[in-house]
Write an enzyme that holds these catalytic residues in place. Structure first.
Site, PDB file in Angstrom:
ATOM      1  N   ASP A  47       9.941  61.018 -29.017  1.00  0.00           N
ATOM      2  CA  ASP A  47       9.338  59.692 -28.781  1.00  0.00           C
ATOM      3  C   ASP A  47       8.228  59.324 -29.596  1.00  0.00           C
ATOM      4  O   ASP A  47       7.297  60.174 -30.047  1.00  0.00           O
ATOM      5  CB  ASP A  47       9.318  59.301 -27.237  1.00  0.00           C
ATOM      6  N   LYS A  69      10.586  54.402 -28.853  1.00  0.00           N
ATOM      7  CA  LYS A  69      11.168  53.094 -28.303  1.00  0.00           C
ATOM      8  C   LYS A  69       9.590  52.502 -28.128  1.00  0.00           C
ATOM      9  O   LYS A  69       9.018  52.688 -27.418  1.00  0.00           O
ATOM     10  CB  LYS A  69      11.885  53.144 -27.109  1.00  0.00           C
ATOM     11  N   MET A 184       2.671  50.086 -19.655  1.00  0.00           N
ATOM     12  CA  MET A 184       3.330  49.029 -20.356  1.00  0.00           C
ATOM     13  C   MET A 184       3.129  47.587 -19.905  1.00  0.00           C
ATOM     14  O   MET A 184       3.875  46.695 -20.091  1.00  0.00           O
ATOM     15  CB  MET A 184       4.759  49.346 -20.542  1.00  0.00           C
TER      16      MET A 184
END
Length: 280
Positions: A47, A69, A184
């Site tokens: 990732d 992502k 996040m």
């Protein structure tokens, strides 16, 4: 010497998948199981948060596939990533799914493992050091400290649709968790800060943003709940970032060990002799 380190460790079998945490950035934080997987894998599906230096430990014959992502940017769909792991395993390859941090801490590792179970693919889980602990440690901020907190909450700042999750009990967290660590959350820090203040947290409570944690590009911003949104905007800092709210942020002037290596003078008593007990 290398063979001695890996002697007795499990073999990554053909047709199987290992879901492995790479830690928050520094390759030195890889586990032996992670390094063992890197040297054996035929294909590594990694990732966006995996430090490129970690991938240098891969076999020179290994194929690298990017499956990152990133919020707000074109990204592969999670289901497609999961099914790609199945496809590679069924081709008889030794598959390493390498994730930043820990695969089971906001890393979608559970979703991918369930897809492997659905299709009868054997797998192994290799935990990694999650950024909410290791990344903060590299900034000199402990997630627990006996004089500050006996509880900590980890939460995500956005859900699968990219907005602040509406199922989070902000009042419960604000009142019950002295330290809050958020993944996040940078993009939505204005709304999150407002939610916490409305739920009873002090506007001047310390907050820290740790960007690119445990890498050479690490940057730390210290601010408060009420100023967090404005200070982030003014700083120009960008994700990925870990955000921590709570009195543990005040320990950084004493525990910023990386700063000390660059000449920062650490203070012995970050609380100026005022013991701040766990309010929970």
């Amino acid at each position: 010497m290398t063979d001695m380190f890996f002697a007795g460790l499990p073999e990554l079998e053909r047709g199987s998948v290992w879901l492995v945490g790479a830690g928050p950035g520094d390759p030195g934080l890889l586990t032996l199981h992670a390094a063992n997987a890197l040297r054996q894998a035929d294909v590594i599906v990694h990732d966006a948060l995996v430090n490129a230096d970690c991938l240098k430990l891969a076999s020179p014959d290994a194929k690298l596939e990017f499956a990152g992502k990133r919020g707000g940017k074109p990204s592969p769909k999670q289901r497609d990533i999961s099914l790609r792991l199945v496809e590679l395993a069924r081709a008889g390859l030794r598959v390493l799914r390498l994730k930043g941090g820990d695969p089971f801490v906001f890393g979608r590792g559970g979703e991918e493992a369930l897809t492997l179970v659905e299709h009868g693919i054997p797998f192994r889980i290799v935990p990694g050091i999650t950024a909410g602990i290791g990344g903060l440690a590299y900034a000199g901020i402990p997630v627990t400290h006996r004089e500050v907190n006996h509880a900590v909450t980890f939460l995500t700042g956005h859900d699968s649709s990219g907005v602040v999750p509406d199922r989070i009990n902000w009042e419960g967290i604000a009142k019950g968790s002295p330290v809050i660590v958020m993944y996040m959350a940078m993009k939505h820090i204005g709304q999150i800060s407002a939610n916490l203040i409305a739920a009873g947290r002090a506007p001047d409570e310390p907050v820290a943003f740790v960007c690119n944690a445990a890498t050479a590009e690490q940057a730390v911003l210290e601010t408060t709940l009420s100023r967090a949104e404005a200070d982030v905007a003014a700083s120009g800092l960008e994700p990925p970032a870990i955000v921590v709210v709570g009195e543990v942020v005040r320990l950084r002037p004493s525990l910023d060990w990386l700063g000390a290596l660059d000449g920062r003078t650490l203070v012995a008593d970050p609380f100026a002799s005022q013991i701040r007990r766990d309010p929970a």
